[in-house]
Design an enzyme around this catalytic site. Sequence first.
Site, short mmCIF file in Angstrom:
data_model
loop_
_atom_site.label_atom_id
_atom_site.label_comp_id
_atom_site.label_asym_id
_atom_site.label_seq_id
_atom_site.Cartn_x
_atom_site.Cartn_y
_atom_site.Cartn_z
CG ASP A 153 11.49 87.05 -21.08
OD1 ASP A 153 11.52 86.11 -21.89
OD2 ASP A 153 11.75 86.92 -19.86
CD GLU A 154 13.63 83.38 -25.81
OE1 GLU A 154 13.86 83.28 -27.06
OE2 GLU A 154 13.51 82.42 -25.06
#
Length: 329
Positions: free
Chosen positions: A239-240
Amino acid sequence: MKARAGRVSARLERHERAPIAASGGYGFRRDRRLGARIVRALDSLPHGFCLFDAGDCLVFANAGYRRIFGQTEGQARPGMHARTLIALNTARGLKAERDPARIWAERRRILARRDPETVLQTLSDGRQLALTLQPQPDGGWVALYEDVTERRRTEALLRHRADHDPLTGLPNRSLFETRLDRAAAGPGGCALLCIDLDGFKPVNDVYGHAAGDALLRQVAERLREGLGDRDTASRLGGDEFALLLDDAPLATVLDSAHRIHRRLTEPYDIGADRPVLIGAAIGIACAPVHAAQGQILVTQADAAMYQAKRLGHPCLWDASLRLGSAPAS
């Protein structure tokens, strides 16, 4: 008897020395042995094959050439000048470059170098041909046409897959770092925004991986909004995410980060019973203010992002700078 055997042997010797396929006027003279077989073999090739004499007149064109250019058997006739064939194909809308004179002039420049050369041609219908021009010792030349449309499409797809995240379609870490290094070293400077989503794991756990994937795709779409031609949004993993704002005025970077934060924290419709909300932390580093090397910028923006998460602050400049304020120009 010996004299008769000698005459037969002489005839056989002359017959063996005869060419298996010779040019006679225009076209191949199909002799009784292999001439017709050679023509059939050339016609069976998937590529287009044309042989021209030293005067640039057509000697032979195979069925592959006619198939590629949609010609009937009588259209490409032996004796036609190569320039006439180009004009014929151009008139039928088969050349993306519509000026036959320019096409022929470029072809003559290539042939004048007397070395084999392959050029890419794009037809008006989108097909791409690899044209190989092969000069011959007698002054003539061969043109070989290969339809490489599907091959190039496959190559482009493989290149895209190698450089892009398969879920979101965004550039992956490798491509992003290449662009970041180039932008950081450029004269205009750039801004790097490292973004970490808050609350993504609970969405995955409660609604399932399909819903989590849908959320990540929507995040990617929101990051693409308003990007300039030289800007890049990337999924670094999990989720980066990251944004590269190339040649962005320093005074506008913090405002851009807050706008992106507001957009990312708006509700998401992922097919659940109700819209879901997530948070985001953004760390910012700019070149050349913080560094002129991409990897150093990543380290600083990453540190600022994690500090923003700890402090509950949406956007944070490099830790050495004041919270939420732009550095001095």
